[in-house]
Design a protein around this motif. Structure first.
Motif, PDB file in Angstrom:
ATOM      1  N   CYS A 104       0.824  -1.212   0.000  1.00  0.00           N
ATOM      2  CA  CYS A 104       0.000   0.000   0.000  1.00  0.00           C
ATOM      3  C   CYS A 104       0.849   1.249   0.000  1.00  0.00           C
ATOM      4  O   CYS A 104       0.623   2.167  -0.776  1.00  0.00           O
ATOM      5  CB  CYS A 104      -0.912   0.020   1.228  1.00  0.00           C
ATOM      6  N   CYS A 107       3.001   1.494  -3.409  1.00  0.00           N
ATOM      7  CA  CYS A 107       2.403   1.880  -4.685  1.00  0.00           C
ATOM      8  C   CYS A 107       0.876   1.943  -4.652  1.00  0.00           C
ATOM      9  O   CYS A 107       0.258   2.123  -5.674  1.00  0.00           O
ATOM     10  CB  CYS A 107       2.837   0.907  -5.768  1.00  0.00           C
ATOM     11  N   GLY A 108       0.279   1.782  -3.509  1.00  0.00           N
ATOM     12  CA  GLY A 108      -1.182   1.743  -3.459  1.00  0.00           C
ATOM     13  C   GLY A 108      -1.723   0.352  -3.215  1.00  0.00           C
ATOM     14  O   GLY A 108      -2.853   0.199  -2.793  1.00  0.00           O
ATOM     15  N   TRP A 112      -4.882   0.200  -5.647  1.00  0.00           N
ATOM     16  CA  TRP A 112      -4.296   1.106  -6.641  1.00  0.00           C
ATOM     17  C   TRP A 112      -5.303   1.526  -7.706  1.00  0.00           C
ATOM     18  O   TRP A 112      -5.222   2.608  -8.257  1.00  0.00           O
ATOM     19  CB  TRP A 112      -3.092   0.433  -7.315  1.00  0.00           C
ATOM     20  N   LYS A 120      -1.263   6.746  -4.005  1.00  0.00           N
ATOM     21  CA  LYS A 120      -0.615   5.627  -4.695  1.00  0.00           C
ATOM     22  C   LYS A 120       0.891   5.679  -4.472  1.00  0.00           C
ATOM     23  O   LYS A 120       1.670   6.017  -5.354  1.00  0.00           O
ATOM     24  CB  LYS A 120      -0.934   5.672  -6.193  1.00  0.00           C
TER      25      LYS A 120
END
Lengths: 164, 385
Positions: A104, A107-108, A112, A120
């Motif tokens: 998380c 990158c999300g 995402w 993100k």
């Protein structure tokens, strides 16, 4: 005490560079910000509890950013939380480091695509030194991330002037 | 916000005024158990008003459910709602989905689900009591409890490969059958764990300092608990004898013998922080009883027999609920003629229980507010969803 017994029998003088001495001290007492966000915070708690015992690396949780060296962003960073994380990071004194724990905050993660309220990647608001993948990463993975951060600190130089 | 609340006249005739002060607690605070922010209005050290602010962990759960390609894909998101008790969350969602799809699952699946759910309840209560101990200044129980929690996580790991978020309970079955050696290890755990429970019970719950900090603090009367729709240990701590496992026996809970634990006000008023904590402590004993019975009578069978190949329910709706570690956890699913759910609404117990905080912390000291938050046992992933 093995090292001291064998090498320093006759004298107690060690010759080293200032950089090495400072870095050795810094990487051996990385104080961590006690700050959980989501699921990964539970694994972070497990990492500092009995079985994994992160304190053996000198990682002690502190409740205030002023006393911390490393911030472990453990979990989903939402848009509402992002400004608070930025503020907490700004309150930490330099040199400061950031470990991004879990998909998380990397990158999300699973959020995402449709997560309209999820940032993100925490690297959009603060610089990140080490990314730990996993959802959530195991405590061993977090400890590996920490060792990677220690390696990074070991190769830094506080004394020499930085090239601009 | 500063306003005059009271005027006091000294003996010399000077007028002293006390002013209210607003203190922010959180979102970064070691004892808010996540990213809860409380706006606390204080009169000196006395709490006048508490306004919880949420949404720091809003992860768009319900939006995700509408965008999945099928019903099964919702399960991992359900895991991440209440990440301390992922098994129970899956259980609740699956109970609702199976009600919608009218699936009958084999008996063995029910038994394994109950074993997992009760193990998860123990793991969740271990975190709740352990971190509550830290809030009260006791660090040792946290270490003891996390040591034993790791044993439960090992059991989960050998079953489904994950430590925290499992995706184990599927609609119509389970992702894996129990691995060889699981039964023996679980029996061994049940035996060893009783020692820790006894030890920590003396160390923490009957500790003089702990009793002084928690007895008569944050008293939640019976009627207030019912009016605010509190559930789980919050409700039972206030002396209301209600447990979904007994009163609405989903799956096979009616086959086991166990007792509903109710707060009795041993150390002070009924429904204080000590009672709520003690309900959790004693519930672990009952969970152990259920696990031992379930393991003794575990039937044989294929756990994946009833898993549907393709899920396309007839339009309609269903509400399934289970007794999670925090209270009544329910999922309301609305289905249209499609392979994805039209809408899923979660009834999160932590959110409902948190709403009572304003009522029970009025007049308490600021330090007691920490005790009250700890005793509610919130998980912010579930509050904000």
């Amino acid at each position: 005490m093995g090292l001291l017994d064998q090498k320093f029998e006759s004298s107690n003088v060690v010759i080293t560079t200032m950089d090495d001495l400072l870095n050795w001290a810094r990487l051996s007492s990385l104080w961590q910000m006690q700050f959980g966000l989501a699921c990964c915070a539970i694994e972070m708690m497990a990492a500092s509890a009995s079985n994994f015992d992160m304190m053996r690396f000198g990682v002690i949780p502190r409740a205030t950013p002023r006393q911390c060296d490393v911030m472990i962003v453990s979990g989903t960073v939402t848009l509402k939380m992002a400004s608070r994380i930025k503020r907490l990071y700004d309150q930490m004194s330099e040199p400061r480091y950031v470990i991004s724990m879990g998909s998380c905050s990397n990158c999300g993660g699973p959020y995402w695509e449709h997560g309209y309220h999820v940032l993100k990647g925490v690297d959009r608001v603060i610089p990140v030194d080490v990314y730990v993948p996993g959802c959530p990463p195991r405590p061993e993975a977090l400890i590996e991330g920490l060792i990677k951060l220690q390696e990074k600190i070991r190769n830094e130089s506080l004394v020499q002037k930085k090239a601009v | 916000m500063t306003e005059t609340t009271e005027t006091i006249k000294t003996s010399t005739g000077r007028v002293l005024r006390t002013e209210e002060m607003v203190v922010n607690m959180g979102p970064q605070h070691p004892s808010t158990h996540g990213v809860l922010r409380l706006e606390v209005v204080l009169d000196g050290e006395i709490v006048v008003d508490v306004i919880p602010h949420m949404g720091y962990l809003h992860r768009c759960f319900e939006k995700h459910c509408e965008h999945m390609t099928n019903y099964q894909q919702v399960v991992p998101y359900v895991d991440r709602m209440d990440y301390v008790a992922a098994m129970t969350n899956e259980f609740a969602y699956v109970v609702a989905a199976e009600k919608l799809l009218k699936i009958e699952v084999p008996e063995r699946v029910h038994y394994i689900r109950i074993i997992m759910s009760e193990l998860q309840r123990i793991a969740s209560h271990l975190i709740a009591i352990g971190t509550f101990g830290i809030d009260m200044g006791a660090f040792t129980p946290f270490l003891y409890y996390f040591r034993d929690r790791e044993k439960i996580l090992e059991l989960f790991e050998m079953t489904c490969g994950a430590r925290l978020l499992y995706n184990y309970i599927w609609i119509g079955g389970l992702s894996h059958d129990l691995p060889p050696g699981f039964i023996e290890k679980t029996k061994e755990f049940c035996k060893d764990f009783k020692t820790t429970l006894k030890e920590v019970n003396d160390l923490l719950n009957y500790n003089e300092i702990f009793i002084k900090r928690t007895a008569n603090v944050g008293v939640l009367p019976k009627d207030l608990a019912i009016n605010y729709a509190c559930s789980g240990p919050m409700l039972r701590g206030s002396g209301v004898n209600f447990d979904l496992r007994r009163d609405d026996p989903y799956t096979m809970y009616d086959k086991f013998e166990w007792d509903v634990i109710v707060g009795k006000g041993e150390m002070g008023a009924v429904g204080d922080v000590w009672d709520r904590n003690m309900v959790r402590q004693r519930e672990m004993w009952e969970s152990l009883r259920i696990i031992e019975q379930a393991i003794a009578s575990l039937p044989e069978g294929d756990v994946q027999k009833a898993i549907p190949k393709r899920i396309r329910p007839v339009p309609g709706d269903a509400y399934g609920r289970v007794e999670g570690p925090r209270g009544e956890l329910g999922f309301y699913i609305v289905a249209e003629d499609s392979v994805t759910p039209y809408r899923i609404k979660a009834r999160a117990p932590a959110f409902v229980n948190l709403s009572v905080i304003n009522e029970i912390s009025k007049g308490a000291m600021l330090a007691d507010l920490v005790a009250i938050i700890g005793s509610i046992d919130i998980v912010l992933g579930e509050v904000d969803r």
